[in-house]
Enzyme design. Structure first.
Site, PDB file in Angstrom:
ATOM      1  N   SER A 126       2.498   5.619   0.385  1.00 45.05           N
ATOM      2  CA  SER A 126       3.702   4.978   0.911  1.00 45.05           C
ATOM      3  C   SER A 126       3.589   3.466   0.986  1.00 45.05           C
ATOM      4  O   SER A 126       4.552   2.757   0.690  1.00 45.05           O
ATOM      5  CB  SER A 126       4.026   5.518   2.309  1.00 45.05           C
ATOM      6  N   HIS A 177       3.684   0.930   6.002  1.00 49.12           N
ATOM      7  CA  HIS A 177       4.996   0.740   5.391  1.00 49.12           C
ATOM      8  C   HIS A 177       5.425  -0.723   5.471  1.00 49.12           C
ATOM      9  O   HIS A 177       5.842  -1.318   4.475  1.00 49.12           O
ATOM     10  CB  HIS A 177       6.026   1.619   6.079  1.00 49.12           C
TER      11      HIS A 177
END
Length: 194
Positions: A126, A177
């Site tokens: 991610s 993230h």
């Protein structure tokens, strides 16, 4: 730019880096399910574990990018890569795309190491994928003529939704993230200046 109409063979030929990354995801996931490896061997040796990084296991800043915590995790990240990786691979070329992907992922994992507790464990691509979003956002903001208006709107919308979902879903590495996104944006901004 984000619509995929190629056959599998065409996709592999046109986007070899994205294809290899997804193949690595799948191979490691399948290998982790084989009985020849003790339970959680891959995670014990290659997951991001801040305590082990502190003790010199620096490969754990890279290897979590290719591991996933389950089939759904693998599927979601690989699907995101299939949608958003090809346009950037074609735009940047293979070498630069690999650089952006890996630097974003490593930056996300390094930020996780610095900001999360020593006991924190994490896996997943991610952070690297958010790096791709960040690079796209830098294009939208700093080099508007490089992308069509429709593609710009798509990437900004997806990036915004992804950021919001980061805070709403459980068991998400928020640090990875956000810092993956920031790393990708900064790489895009630096490239734009050159």
């Amino acid at each position: 730019m984000f619509a995929r109409t190629e056959s599998l063979g065409q996709f592999i030929r046109y986007y070899p880096v994205v294809s290899v990354i997804i193949a690595i995801h799948l191979a490691l996931y399948l290998a982790s399910t084989l009985p020849i490896f003790p339970n959680y061997w891959f995670f014990d040796n290659f997951a991001g574990v801040n305590l082990y990084i502190t003790h010199g296991e620096y490969w754990r800043l890279l290897t979590p990018i290719f591991l996933h915590g389950g089939f759904t995790h693998l599927l979601f990240n690989s699907f995101s890569l299939v949608l958003f990786g090809p346009g950037l691979e074609r735009m940047l070329g293979r070498g630069k795309f690999i650089f952006v992907y890996l630097v974003s992922g490593i930056a996300a994992n390094f930020a996780t190491y610095l900001l999360e507790p020593l006991t924190y464990r994490h896996v997943g691509s991610s952070g690297a994928i958010f790096g791709l979003f960040g690079y796209y956002v830098s294009i939208v903001l700093l080099r508007k003529r490089t992308m069509s208006r429709q593609d710009s709107q798509t990437i900004v919308t997806i990036a915004a939704i992804s950021i919001v979902m980061t805070f709403l879903q459980p068991n998400i590495n928020i640090t990875a993230h956000l810092f993956g996104l920031l790393a990708g944006f900064l790489l895009g901004a630096a490239t734009g200046r050159r």
